[in-house]
Design a protein around this motif. Structure first.
Motif, PDB file in Angstrom:
ATOM      1  N   ILE A  27       0.853  -1.185   0.000  1.00 35.43           N
ATOM      2  CA  ILE A  27       0.000   0.000   0.000  1.00 35.43           C
ATOM      3  C   ILE A  27       0.891   1.238   0.000  1.00 35.43           C
ATOM      4  N   SER A  28       0.884   1.983  -1.086  1.00 35.36           N
ATOM      5  CA  SER A  28       1.687   3.200  -1.201  1.00 35.36           C
ATOM      6  C   SER A  28       0.767   4.412  -1.273  1.00 35.36           C
ATOM      7  N   PRO A  29       0.739   5.253  -0.241  1.00 32.42           N
ATOM      8  CA  PRO A  29      -0.079   6.469  -0.310  1.00 32.42           C
ATOM      9  C   PRO A  29       0.313   7.370  -1.472  1.00 32.42           C
ATOM     10  N   ASP A  30       1.586   7.373  -1.866  1.00 26.18           N
ATOM     11  CA  ASP A  30       2.020   8.208  -2.985  1.00 26.18           C
ATOM     12  C   ASP A  30       1.349   7.796  -4.289  1.00 26.18           C
ATOM     13  N   ALA A  31       1.038   6.518  -4.428  1.00 28.08           N
ATOM     14  CA  ALA A  31       0.395   6.010  -5.644  1.00 28.08           C
ATOM     15  C   ALA A  31      -1.115   5.934  -5.507  1.00 28.08           C
ATOM     16  N   GLY A  32      -1.647   6.353  -4.364  1.00 32.10           N
ATOM     17  CA  GLY A  32      -3.091   6.264  -4.158  1.00 32.10           C
ATOM     18  C   GLY A  32      -3.537   4.950  -3.572  1.00 32.10           C
ATOM     19  N   GLY A  33      -2.623   4.250  -2.872  1.00 28.37           N
ATOM     20  CA  GLY A  33      -2.984   2.969  -2.286  1.00 28.37           C
ATOM     21  C   GLY A  33      -3.111   1.892  -3.350  1.00 28.37           C
ATOM     22  N   LEU A  34      -3.901   0.875  -3.071  1.00 23.24           N
ATOM     23  CA  LEU A  34      -4.141  -0.201  -4.044  1.00 23.24           C
ATOM     24  C   LEU A  34      -5.195   0.290  -5.037  1.00 23.24           C
ATOM     25  N   PHE A  35      -4.765   1.190  -5.919  1.00 27.68           N
ATOM     26  CA  PHE A  35      -5.718   1.953  -6.723  1.00 27.68           C
ATOM     27  C   PHE A  35      -6.461   1.107  -7.745  1.00 27.68           C
ATOM     28  N   ALA A  36      -5.934  -0.061  -8.115  1.00 25.30           N
ATOM     29  CA  ALA A  36      -6.668  -0.907  -9.057  1.00 25.30           C
ATOM     30  C   ALA A  36      -7.994  -1.367  -8.457  1.00 25.30           C
ATOM     31  N   TYR A  37      -8.016  -1.611  -7.139  1.00 28.12           N
ATOM     32  CA  TYR A  37      -9.282  -1.940  -6.489  1.00 28.12           C
ATOM     33  C   TYR A  37     -10.266  -0.779  -6.613  1.00 28.12           C
ATOM     34  N   GLY A  38      -9.763   0.449  -6.487  1.00 23.14           N
ATOM     35  CA  GLY A  38     -10.630   1.609  -6.650  1.00 23.14           C
ATOM     36  C   GLY A  38     -11.175   1.715  -8.057  1.00 23.14           C
ATOM     37  N   ALA A  39     -10.333   1.379  -9.065  1.00 21.12           N
ATOM     38  CA  ALA A  39     -10.797   1.407 -10.451  1.00 21.12           C
ATOM     39  C   ALA A  39     -11.919   0.397 -10.668  1.00 21.12           C
ATOM     40  N   VAL A  40     -11.793  -0.779 -10.054  1.00 20.57           N
ATOM     41  CA  VAL A  40     -12.851  -1.781 -10.156  1.00 20.57           C
ATOM     42  C   VAL A  40     -14.114  -1.282  -9.462  1.00 20.57           C
ATOM     43  N   ALA A  41     -13.966  -0.681  -8.288  1.00 19.69           N
ATOM     44  CA  ALA A  41     -15.138  -0.166  -7.568  1.00 19.69           C
ATOM     45  C   ALA A  41     -15.871   0.884  -8.392  1.00 19.69           C
ATOM     46  N   ASP A  42     -15.123   1.720  -9.117  1.00 16.38           N
ATOM     47  CA  ASP A  42     -15.747   2.759  -9.938  1.00 16.38           C
ATOM     48  C   ASP A  42     -16.570   2.169 -11.078  1.00 16.38           C
ATOM     49  N   LEU A  43     -16.218   0.970 -11.538  1.00 16.25           N
ATOM     50  CA  LEU A  43     -16.980   0.314 -12.604  1.00 16.25           C
ATOM     51  C   LEU A  43     -18.329  -0.203 -12.117  1.00 16.25           C
ATOM     52  N   ARG A  44     -18.481  -0.349 -10.792  1.00 18.89           N
ATOM     53  CA  ARG A  44     -19.706  -0.865 -10.173  1.00 18.89           C
ATOM     54  C   ARG A  44     -20.145  -2.193 -10.801  1.00 18.89           C
ATOM     55  N   PRO A  45     -19.254  -3.190 -10.830  1.00 17.38           N
ATOM     56  CA  PRO A  45     -19.661  -4.493 -11.372  1.00 17.38           C
ATOM     57  C   PRO A  45     -20.642  -5.177 -10.434  1.00 17.38           C
ATOM     58  N   ASP A  46     -21.350  -6.166 -10.959  1.00 17.81           N
ATOM     59  CA  ASP A  46     -22.270  -6.935 -10.126  1.00 17.81           C
ATOM     60  C   ASP A  46     -21.526  -7.877  -9.195  1.00 17.81           C
ATOM     61  N   VAL A  47     -20.323  -8.295  -9.602  1.00 17.59           N
ATOM     62  CA  VAL A  47     -19.543  -9.216  -8.782  1.00 17.59           C
ATOM     63  C   VAL A  47     -18.070  -9.052  -9.140  1.00 17.59           C
ATOM     64  N   PHE A  48     -17.194  -9.242  -8.156  1.00 14.49           N
ATOM     65  CA  PHE A  48     -15.753  -9.225  -8.378  1.00 14.49           C
ATOM     66  C   PHE A  48     -15.209 -10.617  -8.095  1.00 14.49           C
ATOM     67  N   ILE A  49     -14.504 -11.191  -9.068  1.00 16.49           N
ATOM     68  CA  ILE A  49     -13.924 -12.525  -8.928  1.00 16.49           C
ATOM     69  C   ILE A  49     -12.426 -12.375  -8.702  1.00 16.49           C
ATOM     70  N   HIS A  50     -11.962 -12.777  -7.530  1.00 20.18           N
ATOM     71  CA  HIS A  50     -10.525 -12.750  -7.244  1.00 20.18           C
ATOM     72  C   HIS A  50      -9.965 -14.128  -7.575  1.00 20.18           C
ATOM     73  N   CYS A  51      -9.089 -14.177  -8.578  1.00 22.05           N
ATOM     74  CA  CYS A  51      -8.634 -15.455  -9.128  1.00 22.05           C
ATOM     75  C   CYS A  51      -7.442 -16.050  -8.392  1.00 22.05           C
ATOM     76  N   GLY A  52      -7.168 -15.587  -7.196  1.00 22.35           N
ATOM     77  CA  GLY A  52      -6.123 -16.205  -6.399  1.00 22.35           C
ATOM     78  C   GLY A  52      -4.942 -15.298  -6.138  1.00 22.35           C
ATOM     79  N   ASP A  53      -4.033 -15.763  -5.250  1.00 19.95           N
ATOM     80  CA  ASP A  53      -2.961 -14.931  -4.714  1.00 19.95           C
ATOM     81  C   ASP A  53      -3.572 -13.703  -4.047  1.00 19.95           C
ATOM     82  N   ASN A  54      -4.515 -13.956  -3.133  1.00 17.22           N
ATOM     83  CA  ASN A  54      -5.118 -12.882  -2.352  1.00 17.22           C
ATOM     84  C   ASN A  54      -4.079 -12.167  -1.506  1.00 17.22           C
TER      85      ASN A  54
END
Length: 337
Positions: A174-201
């Motif tokens: 988690i890097s505050p300089d990069a906006g944290g784990l920003f890819a998760y935020g990009a997914v949240a902005d898409l408002r999908p019906d479901v998020f599938i985490h394919c492993g290596d959580n």
């Protein structure tokens, strides 16, 4: 395994496959605009940090959190974590009114203060909201955490999903300089019906240190907690890896609005492991000093995974004497007809 920093930031490859967003409508793949890996890399490295800048260290990773998972047309799982022993309380709402309350199991030190409730009898194609909190043995209550989800329709209907994997790999935390784990935020902005985490959580085998020097000489700074600074070799360290990810506001925002379907891969234990393996310094990138038996690591890794994933109790496996299940952790999560 190929170099990947997808949900742990930056370059978006997972075994050679670009894997951040997707959608299905009536069985037809909905194309998303391609992700520009160079643009993502520029976002990460365009603000170099002086080498003398220290990492951002938190001494505690205590947190409360809630998420939903394995949502079907008529069922779903509500999961929560508290900071102290307490009984999980659930209030379910839909259409602006309360439609039910539940008292769930207790979150105790044996489960790292996590608990879950499996819901049944839900209506297909309906929006739901839930408040989750813990009631302590002394009568005190934690502040409620709010989540929302929509059950899929029982008839053919448009649905969207996002899928990805590989969180906080190669030491990119988690890097505050990069906006944290920003890819998760990009997914949240898409408002999908479901998020599938394919492993290596998590990447249990790779330390997250306070700073990393990029190839261009800039410095990547991580938030660091006590349980992520070496390969996980105790149950507390495996659990701490999951708590670390949940500190990120992007992850918390996604979990508040989007159900998750989580899978298991190898880094929840260690890289490319196999039953009976004994780790040694020649075959591992980072040194294991306290525990080298993969059977023992797998047992702890599986326990932590099951404690922190929103999977119904009926599908969880017994802890057993090793980390290898007598049966696979299989479940069906139907969406659509």
């Amino acid at each position: 395994m190929s170099r990947s920093r997808l949900l742990g930031q930056s370059v978006v490859k997972r075994r050679g496959v670009l894997a951040l967003g997707g959608g299905v409508a009536g069985g037809v793949l909905l194309g998303r605009p391609p992700i520009d890996g160079d643009a993502v890399q520029a976002r990460v490295t365009s603000r170099p940090v002086p080498r003398s800048t220290p990492g951002l260290v938190r001494s505690r990773d205590a947190l409360t959190h809630a998420q939903t998972g394995d949502v079907t047309p008529t069922s779903g799982v509500l999961w929560a974590r508290g900071e102290a022993p307490g009984q999980l309380q659930v209030r379910l709402r839909s259409g602006g009114r309360v439609i039910g309350t539940r008292v769930g199991p207790a979150g105790t030190a044996d489960t790292d203060f996590t608990a879950r409730v499996s819901l049944a009898g839900l209506e297909p194609g309906r929006d739901y909201e839930a408040d989750l909190w813990f009631a302590g043995p002394d009568g005190t209550e934690s502040d409620p955490t709010h989540v929302s989800f929509t059950t899929p329709s029982a008839t053919p209907a448009r649905t969207t999903f996002a899928w990805s994997g590989d969180t906080c790999g190669q030491g990119y935390g988690i890097s505050p300089d990069a906006g944290g784990l920003f890819a998760y935020g990009a997914v949240a902005d898409l408002r999908p019906d479901v998020f599938i985490h394919c492993g290596d959580n998590i990447y249990a085998d790779e330390p997250i240190t306070d700073t990393m020097v990029e190839v261009d000489g800039s410095v990547w700074r991580n938030v660091v907690t006590e349980h992520v600074q070496r390969p996980a070799q105790t149950l507390a360290e495996f659990r701490g890896r999951y708590r670390y990810v949940l500190l990120d506001e992007n992850v918390r925002r996604l979990h508040a609005t989007t159900p998750v379907i989580s899978q298991w891969d190898d880094h929840e234990t260690t890289n490319n492991w196999y039953p009976g393996e004994i780790l040694n310094d020649e075959t591992t990138t980072f040194r294991y000093t306290d525990e080298r038996r993969v059977d023992v690591l797998a047992r702890m890794g599986r326990q932590a995974f099951q404690e922190y994933m929103p999977i119904g109790e009926a599908h969880l496996l017994g802890r057993g004497s090793t980390g290898f299940a007598e049966k696979g952790l299989y479940r069906k999560v139907p969406r659509g007809a």
